[in-house]
Every structure is written in structure tokens, then in C-alpha cells.
Write a protein that holds these residues in place. Structure first.
Motif, PDB file in Angstrom:
ATOM      1  N   ARG A   6      11.254  -3.353   2.419  1.00  6.14           N
ATOM      2  CA  ARG A   6      12.156  -3.024   1.298  1.00  6.14           C
ATOM      3  C   ARG A   6      13.099  -1.881   1.525  1.00  6.14           C
ATOM      4  NH1 ARG A   6       8.570  -4.314  -3.931  1.00  6.14           N
ATOM      5  NH2 ARG A   6       9.820  -2.801  -4.927  1.00  6.14           N
ATOM      6  N   ASN A  49      20.220  -4.157  -2.740  1.00  2.00           N
ATOM      7  CA  ASN A  49      19.321  -4.912  -3.370  1.00  2.00           C
ATOM      8  C   ASN A  49      17.846  -3.961  -3.765  1.00  2.00           C
ATOM      9  OD1 ASN A  49      18.029  -6.948  -4.813  1.00  2.00           O
ATOM     10  ND2 ASN A  49      17.387  -8.220  -3.143  1.00  2.00           N
ATOM     11  N   LYS A  51      14.953  -2.244  -5.179  1.00  3.42           N
ATOM     12  CA  LYS A  51      13.866  -2.375  -6.458  1.00  3.42           C
ATOM     13  C   LYS A  51      12.836  -1.211  -6.192  1.00  3.42           C
ATOM     14  CE  LYS A  51      14.907  -6.503  -8.219  1.00  3.42           C
ATOM     15  NZ  LYS A  51      16.282  -6.500  -7.671  1.00  3.42           N
ATOM     16  N   MET A  52      12.932  -0.540  -7.120  1.00  2.00           N
ATOM     17  CA  MET A  52      12.125   0.671  -6.937  1.00  2.00           C
ATOM     18  C   MET A  52      10.622   0.402  -6.943  1.00  2.00           C
ATOM     19  SD  MET A  52      10.608   2.806  -9.791  1.00  2.00           S
ATOM     20  CE  MET A  52      10.032   2.408 -11.480  1.00  2.00           C
ATOM     21  N   ASN A  53       9.896   0.952  -6.330  1.00  4.85           N
ATOM     22  CA  ASN A  53       8.404   0.893  -5.915  1.00  4.85           C
ATOM     23  C   ASN A  53       7.406   1.752  -7.278  1.00  4.85           C
ATOM     24  OD1 ASN A  53       5.925   1.084  -5.193  1.00  4.85           O
ATOM     25  ND2 ASN A  53       6.439   0.846  -2.934  1.00  4.85           N
ATOM     26  N   SER A  54       7.299   0.755  -8.011  1.00  5.18           N
ATOM     27  CA  SER A  54       6.400   1.364  -9.205  1.00  5.18           C
ATOM     28  C   SER A  54       4.986   2.153  -8.583  1.00  5.18           C
ATOM     29  CB  SER A  54       6.230   0.395 -10.170  1.00  5.18           C
ATOM     30  OG  SER A  54       7.214  -0.054 -10.690  1.00  5.18           O
ATOM     31  N   LEU A  55       4.697   1.637  -7.831  1.00  4.58           N
ATOM     32  CA  LEU A  55       3.323   2.202  -7.219  1.00  4.58           C
ATOM     33  C   LEU A  55       3.454   3.782  -6.824  1.00  4.58           C
ATOM     34  CD1 LEU A  55       1.857  -0.446  -4.806  1.00  4.58           C
ATOM     35  CD2 LEU A  55       1.046  -0.097  -7.098  1.00  4.58           C
ATOM     36  N   ALA A  56       4.580   4.126  -6.123  1.00  6.68           N
ATOM     37  CA  ALA A  56       4.785   5.276  -5.858  1.00  6.68           C
ATOM     38  C   ALA A  56       5.137   6.137  -7.006  1.00  6.68           C
ATOM     39  CB  ALA A  56       5.849   5.351  -4.792  1.00  6.68           C
ATOM     40  N   ASN A  58       4.764   5.732 -10.010  1.00  7.60           N
ATOM     41  CA  ASN A  58       3.503   5.857 -10.949  1.00  7.60           C
ATOM     42  C   ASN A  58       2.322   6.843 -10.293  1.00  7.60           C
ATOM     43  OD1 ASN A  58       4.653   4.180 -12.757  1.00  7.60           O
ATOM     44  ND2 ASN A  58       3.486   2.200 -12.230  1.00  7.60           N
ATOM     45  N   LEU A  59       2.110   6.619  -9.278  1.00  9.04           N
ATOM     46  CA  LEU A  59       1.271   7.476  -8.698  1.00  9.04           C
ATOM     47  C   LEU A  59       1.789   9.031  -8.712  1.00  9.04           C
ATOM     48  CD1 LEU A  59      -1.005   8.468  -6.662  1.00  9.04           C
ATOM     49  CD2 LEU A  59       0.472   8.104  -4.811  1.00  9.04           C
ATOM     50  N   SER A  64       0.982   4.644 -15.366  1.00  7.69           N
ATOM     51  CA  SER A  64       1.212   3.471 -14.954  1.00  7.69           C
ATOM     52  C   SER A  64       2.109   2.510 -15.513  1.00  7.69           C
ATOM     53  CB  SER A  64      -0.036   2.403 -14.315  1.00  7.69           C
ATOM     54  OG  SER A  64      -0.698   2.377 -15.760  1.00  7.69           O
TER      55      SER A  64
ATOM     56  N   ASN B  53      -8.532   5.333  -6.967  1.00  2.39           N
ATOM     57  CA  ASN B  53      -6.844   5.240  -7.613  1.00  2.39           C
ATOM     58  C   ASN B  53      -6.310   4.217  -6.750  1.00  2.39           C
ATOM     59  OD1 ASN B  53      -4.267   5.445  -8.308  1.00  2.39           O
ATOM     60  ND2 ASN B  53      -4.489   7.852  -8.664  1.00  2.39           N
ATOM     61  N   LEU B  55      -3.515   2.980  -7.227  1.00  2.00           N
ATOM     62  CA  LEU B  55      -2.075   3.101  -6.996  1.00  2.00           C
ATOM     63  C   LEU B  55      -1.898   3.976  -5.692  1.00  2.00           C
ATOM     64  CD1 LEU B  55      -0.781   4.583 -10.327  1.00  2.00           C
ATOM     65  CD2 LEU B  55      -0.461   2.141  -9.449  1.00  2.00           C
ATOM     66  N   ALA B  56      -2.775   4.717  -5.232  1.00  2.49           N
ATOM     67  CA  ALA B  56      -2.696   5.404  -4.219  1.00  2.49           C
ATOM     68  C   ALA B  56      -2.890   4.664  -2.916  1.00  2.49           C
ATOM     69  CB  ALA B  56      -3.390   6.602  -4.173  1.00  2.49           C
ATOM     70  N   LEU B  59      -0.352   1.960  -2.689  1.00  8.07           N
ATOM     71  CA  LEU B  59       0.830   2.465  -1.916  1.00  8.07           C
ATOM     72  C   LEU B  59       0.865   2.446  -0.496  1.00  8.07           C
ATOM     73  CD1 LEU B  59       3.791   3.895  -1.867  1.00  8.07           C
ATOM     74  CD2 LEU B  59       2.495   5.906  -2.523  1.00  8.07           C
ATOM     75  N   ILE B 117       8.360  -7.495  -9.257  1.00  7.21           N
ATOM     76  CA  ILE B 117       8.759  -6.915  -7.874  1.00  7.21           C
ATOM     77  C   ILE B 117       8.640  -5.494  -7.641  1.00  7.21           C
ATOM     78  CG2 ILE B 117      10.783  -6.604  -6.126  1.00  7.21           C
ATOM     79  CD1 ILE B 117      11.957  -9.221  -7.074  1.00  7.21           C
ATOM     80  N   ASN B 118       8.994  -4.857  -8.608  1.00  7.50           N
ATOM     81  CA  ASN B 118       8.625  -3.472  -8.898  1.00  7.50           C
ATOM     82  C   ASN B 118       7.098  -3.013  -8.834  1.00  7.50           C
ATOM     83  OD1 ASN B 118      11.408  -2.850  -9.568  1.00  7.50           O
ATOM     84  ND2 ASN B 118      11.180  -2.499 -11.467  1.00  7.50           N
ATOM     85  N   GLN B 119       6.501  -3.844  -9.119  1.00  2.40           N
ATOM     86  CA  GLN B 119       5.214  -3.637  -9.407  1.00  2.40           C
ATOM     87  C   GLN B 119       4.230  -4.075  -7.930  1.00  2.40           C
ATOM     88  OE1 GLN B 119       2.943  -2.282 -11.766  1.00  2.40           O
ATOM     89  NE2 GLN B 119       4.762  -2.147 -13.016  1.00  2.40           N
ATOM     90  N   ASN B 120       5.196  -4.350  -6.998  1.00  3.12           N
ATOM     91  CA  ASN B 120       4.723  -4.770  -5.828  1.00  3.12           C
ATOM     92  C   ASN B 120       3.588  -5.830  -5.604  1.00  3.12           C
ATOM     93  OD1 ASN B 120       6.207  -3.037  -4.206  1.00  3.12           O
ATOM     94  ND2 ASN B 120       4.355  -2.007  -3.081  1.00  3.12           N
ATOM     95  N   HIS B 144      12.208 -10.174  -1.044  1.00  2.00           N
ATOM     96  CA  HIS B 144      11.254  -9.258  -0.859  1.00  2.00           C
ATOM     97  C   HIS B 144      10.068  -9.451  -0.296  1.00  2.00           C
ATOM     98  CE1 HIS B 144      13.618  -5.851  -3.052  1.00  2.00           C
ATOM     99  NE2 HIS B 144      14.222  -7.150  -3.852  1.00  2.00           N
TER     100      HIS B 144
END
Lengths: 344, 344
Positions: A6, A49, A51-56, A58-59, A64, B53, B55-56, B59, B117-120, B144
Motif C-alpha cells: 500500500r 489512494n 490510506k494511513m496506517n493506523s498501526l504505525a 498509533n504505535l 490507539s 504490544n 501494534l508494534a 506493524l 482499511i486504516n486499521q489494517n 488494498h
DNA sequence: TAAATTTCGGCAATCGATTGCATTTTTTAA
DNA sequence: TTAAAAAATGCAATCGATTGCCGAAATTTA
């Protein structure tokens, strides 16, 4: 959109030959980016297109924007409604919900808590399982500096935010109503006394009787009449007493009340004239049984909204919040035919 | 547990004077760590109340072990049950659920998709809103590289995994049953024809009539009778026709059927002798109305489990999955009093 | 005892977005 | 025109876990 990966801010940065930091700032609408470049960046993001990666995100930010919810069963009217309410209010604040169900099992509840801690949720909303009598897992939530909100079935001794119904009062009013309708021997179908809500419902019953100087009779109080079947069974037992009750308060649920009604109907006992019936929860069906069943509305969707909003308020009041707030919602007695005696 | 920050693998590594990589491997039970050190690490992690974690981890690993679910309303029996089923099966695989409700609004549905999608999320499970007639947002999910599973209300033209009921067949059987019970003029309460499920329910109705050479009468088919109120309204209209129907198939929902029943009762029309009623969904209350309502069970909890398991299978079969699978669950006609004519 | 394996464990890059600080560019003031 | 102030942008570290690759230690084999 053909590539396997992505789009990231690096892709945008590269394409525009600027720094990723600027892209990030632009996307977050920071004022430190020139309007023209901001526009360019936004436009490119759209094109690719992105879409931000919320995982990154939020980390990096250490939060979150996610609320974890643990309920005994998702597909139980009351809980489904509460969840719907929480979702509604949270969504407006840009928060997501992770939902777990404990299935009324302590072990699974603990696992759910652990998962949610792992997920870095900002807040955990929980209504404990019937098995839960140890609260270490809840304390663990607090140890991890995650906001904890208990609702409905709460552990009284834990000092956390709470959103509850004024169950005792509702129960009191229900029994009071029965008494006013002229019922003299009122039986109680109790839920598991490990849960505070059921203790309170019993307490309301007792207080109402006491208030009217009605003797409390042990054999009229049956534990563990939680489901329709158990309610029915308890009813058979009660109605075969030498001195049977003239009203039954199914404090556990409307399902239980339904069991009562079915047995009464089968035994050809007239409701409400010979037997009054009161349930709890205002399930849809209580309105359409014949006779319709008197019950108590818990404003479940509102409860959900209240829970979410409590969190958001508390979050903003980041000052050393003095005492853990408890919000009590007043349930409403819905009187219907099953307790309306014609002769009054 | 007093410190402001949570324990990380670095804390554990530091305490034991080893490398974080070893800690990570030990926690993941990799074979590249000596049993003795592994034991030590696990023990220390326990002591420090370490929680990983996600998230980490996610990611880094590029997956989230999370399934996103979008439904019109969480607190609608059918959806609540499906969600409960999905949760149950997903939990067993170590997956979490993020739940969104579209509130039957296209705009919100699009926003939900974007959030997910943002939330992966690894997979999105959706039952589209009644407003949805454009599927760009769903295509975007595929772009995606996120697995997409549609259920119940699906966009036929999109080639994705699908889990559906054999709605047409169920509807056909219901009408067939009515015909076999001797009903001759069967009315249909339709849902919004933008949704394929409602188109299919209508088609089943039409096919059954055709099969029995019963003429299709336009004035007996009413659109937009979705709720109890609308069902009641439609019923009044139908029953005031010069040549009224002798049965009503409320293909939209049991609520609609309930509206029919209430109007019939109010007008003193005997059910099932003068009017047959059939609903759809097997809501709890259909069993306890008087008369009880014939309806169709959708096996909603099973549907949820099927959805989740379909994803897990598909995930393992990472080979170029040939055709997008569609799983069809056969609903079951539950015949009850509202269509059981004594004289047969 | 030396050489060859095998087993362990460490280093450092990586995932993608954010942000404090430094640097460059632009604007304003002198 | 130049210095000072303000605005815009870049650099590089960071969040925490994972993993490819390499080196060290332990074990086996010759």
C-alpha cells in the motif's frame, strides 16, 4: 493500485520530492505547511489512494483510539443495545470498538482482557460474567494505565468509573406497584447472587415488602431462575405450594417472566387477576404476549452512549480526577396488563 | 507496575542482560533459544507483568489478526447473532473483531470501510446498507489486498467471497406451504428492491405462484412494508380491498408480520382460518404471539461461524483461489399456528 | 586436539507515521 | 540593502517487536 504494497507517506514524499515529515504534517493539517504544498500533497494522496496506517500512527503516538468492550454475550438484547450506543457515540469521536464476549466464562473474560491490553486499547468497557468473583484481571487493566469503565454488572469493591442502572430503586418500584395492585403474596425469582445487580433486585424487593409490613417468606424466594425454562420450573414449584403466591416478580429477566406466563396459562390460572407477573428488561416480546407483561426498561442504548461519553469527558479532564465517578441511570417501570388488576 | 510506561522486551532484555531479539524469540517460542534461557525469559516476563504490544508486532508483521465487521445495526437480532458467531469462531483462531454499524447509511458505510482499511484489518465482513448501490468502496477494499466477505445482503455483481441464505428457495417454500394449506389469494409485503435479498424473496413468491398456476395480482404486492408499523399499514390497505387476500407473506421481517397480526386481531379477523400469516427471520417473539407465527429461520449464529471459517480456510489456501466461493445456507421454514388451518 | 557441525544469541534494519530540533526559505522591519 | 523575524521544510530519532544474517559457544566427529 496494482502494486503489492500500500501507499505510504514515503511514496507521496518521493513522488513530490519532499520530506515525509511534510507529508505527515500536511495530512494532519498542521499549520506548518504552506497552503499550496498542502493542497498538492492532499491531491497526490488521493491519486495514489493513500490510506494511513493506523498501526504505525498509533504505535508512535502511544494510543490507539480504540475502545475495547467485553460483554457476556453480544447477541443478548441488552448488551447488543449497549454496544450499539457505545458504537454510535464513539464513532462520532473517531474511536473504534473491539468487541469480545466472555460467554459468561471467567477464564475467557481474563483472556479477553489480556487481548485488549495487548491491542493497546485506550479504554476497556466491561460487564462482568456471572462466574467472575476475582478481579485481578481488572486491576491489571488499571496497572497498564488503561481507563476502565464497568457497567451494569459491576464489581462494587473496585474503584473505577461505573455506569449502572438504579436497580434497587427500579426493583422497589416494581414490587411497590404489585402491592398497590393488591397482590399480597409476592414471590421473587432471583438471579445468581454473585452478581450485584441481582443482589440489588432482591434488596429492592425486600425493602418494598418491609415498607408495607408484608412478611418475608423464604419459600417464595427462588434462586437460579434465570432462563425461560428455569422460570417455568420455579413457577410450577411455587404454584404447587399449599399457600401459593398471587404474584411473581421475575427479577432475573423477561424470559423468566415469559416462563411464568406460559406455565400460568397452561395451568389455566388467570393473569393478572389470579396471578400478577412482572419481568425485567423490557424485551420486545413483553409488549405482545397476552397479556402483555409489566417490566422495567433499562434504556440500554442510552446507557451505551453514556458510557462512551463518560470516557471522553474523563479523558479531557486529565486532571487528577478526584473520585471515580458512578453514573446511575434511572430505569423505568412499564406497567402492562400482566399486573393491571381490573378491580382496583 | 508503578512506572508510567509498560514493560517492553527491552526491559526484559536489560534485566537479564541479553538481547531483545532473544526475548522476542523466546516469547514466540522459537526453537532458536535454549530451553533454560527461554524459561528464564518467560518467568521474567511474568514478573514484570509484560504484555506484548500488538501494534508494534502487527506493524512489523504487516497483518493485524483483526477482522472488521460492518453491519447496518448491531442491535438487530439477526446481525447480533451473526456477529456472535463470527466472534466465537475468530476468537478461537486468535483473531479480534472491530465492529462498525452503518446505520443503513451509505455515507457512513463508506467511512466505516475507510476506517477499517486504516486499521489494517486482515479481512472485512460486510452486509451492505439499504442505501448502498455504488460499490466503489468495496472495490477499494480489494485494491488494498484485504479479504472481503459479503454476507446476507450482498452485491451480486461483485466477485467476492459470499455467505448467504438460499433466500429464494426459502421464500418459495413458504409460499408453497401457504398454498398447500389452501390459501388462494396470497399477498406479499416486499422490502426495498435495491437489496438482493428482497428481490429474491419476491422471486420465490412469484415462482411458487407460477408453479401452482395462481395468477399474479399486482395489487397484492406492496413495497416498503419493512417495519411493524408499515406492515400494519399495508395490511389495512390489503384488507380493505374489494377482494382481499386470504394470506399475507411478510417477506421483509417478522416485525412486519407482527404488524399484520395485530391489525388482523384488531379487525377481528381469525388467524389462520380467515387469514394466514408468514414472517421471516424467526425472531424470538414469533413463538409466543397468539397465534404463533410461521416464519423462516436463518441460522444466524451458524452463519457467523461459517463466515469466519471461510476466511480462515481461504487464508490457508493461499494458492490462487480460482473462483470466489459462495456458501449458501439453507434456511428452514418453521410452520406454526398462523398458517396451520385446522380444516385441511 | 583440531576441525566440522549444530545450536544459541546478538546486531541492526525494518514496519510507517510522528515530532523535536535544525536548517532553509520567505517575509517583514529597519 | 541588510538584518531580524517568521514561516516552511528537512533530518533523524522514536514507538516496540520481528527477523535475516552473522558470529560465538557448545557439541560432535575425526
Amino acid at each position: 493500485m496494482k502494486s503489492k504494497k500500500r501507499t505510504t507517506i514515503y511514496d507521496i514524499a518521493e513522488k513530490l520530492n519532499i520530506a515525509p515529515s511534510s507529508v505527515s504534517r500536511a495530512l494532519n493539517n498542521s499549520s506548518y505547511v504552506k497552503e499550496s504544498t498542502k493542497k498538492l500533497i492532499l491531491q497526490t494522496a488521493e491519486e495514489l489512494n493513500y490510506k494511513m496506517n493506523s498501526l504505525a500512527s498509533n504505535l508512535r503516538k502511544g494510543q490507539s483510539k480504540t475502545i475495547g468492550v467485553i460483554v457476556p454475550r453480544i447477541n443478548q438484547n441488552f448488551f447488543a443495545n449497549v454496544i450499539a450506543g457505545i458504537e454510535d457515540a464513539s464513532y462520532k469521536q473517531g474511536y473504534n470498538l473491539i468487541i469480545c464476549q466472555s460467554n459468561e466464562l471467567y477464564e475467557k473474560e481474563v483472556q479477553c482482557v489480556n487481548t485488549l491490553i495487548n491491542q493497546n486499547v485506550d479504554c476497556i468497557v466491561i460487564s462482568i460474567s456471572v462466574e467472575t468473583i476475582n478481579y485481578q484481571h481488572l486491576k491489571n487493566i488499571l496497572d497498564h494505565h488503561i481507563e476502565l469503565i464497568q457497567f451494569d454488572r459491576v464489581a462494587d469493591e473496585l474503584e473505577t468509573l461505573k455506569v449502572i442502572n438504579d436497580t434497587l430503586q427500579a426493583s422497589y418500584e416494581a414490587v411497590n406497584h404489585l402491592i398497590n395492585q393488591g397482590y399480597k403474596r409476592i414471590a421473587l425469582l432471583e438471579g445468581p447472587q454473585s452478581l450485584n445487580i441481582f443482589r440489588q433486585r432482591k434488596e429492592g424487593y425486600l425493602q418494598a415488602l418491609k415498607k408495607h409490613n408484608i412478611p418475608i417468606i423464604d419459600e417464595l424466594m427462588l434462586e437460579n431462575a434465570w432462563t425461560k425454562e428455569l422460570g417455568a420450573q420455579a413457577t410450577r414449584q411455587l404454584l404447587s405450594l399449599p399457600n401459593p403466591p398471587d404474584a411473581i416478580f421475575a427479577s432475573t429477566s423477561d424470559f423468566s417472566a415469559l416462563g411464568v406466563l406460559e406455565v400460568a396459562t397452561a395451568m389455566n390460572i388467570k393473569v393478572p387477576s389470579q396471578l400478577g407477573i412482572c419481568g425485567y428488561s423490557n424485551e420486545d416480546f413483553t409488549e405482545i404476549t397476552s397479556p402483555s407483561i409489566t417490566t422495567i426498561d433499562q434504556f440500554s442504548v442510552d446507557m451505551g452512549k453514556t458510557i462512551a461519553n463518560l470516557y471522553f469527558e474523563e479523558m479531557n479532564n486529565s486532571n487528577v480526577s478526584a473520585t471515580p465517578k458512578t453514573i446511575s441511570i434511572k430505569p423505568k417501570l412499564i406497567t402492562r396488563s400482566s399486573t393491571q388488576r381490573s378491580a382496583e
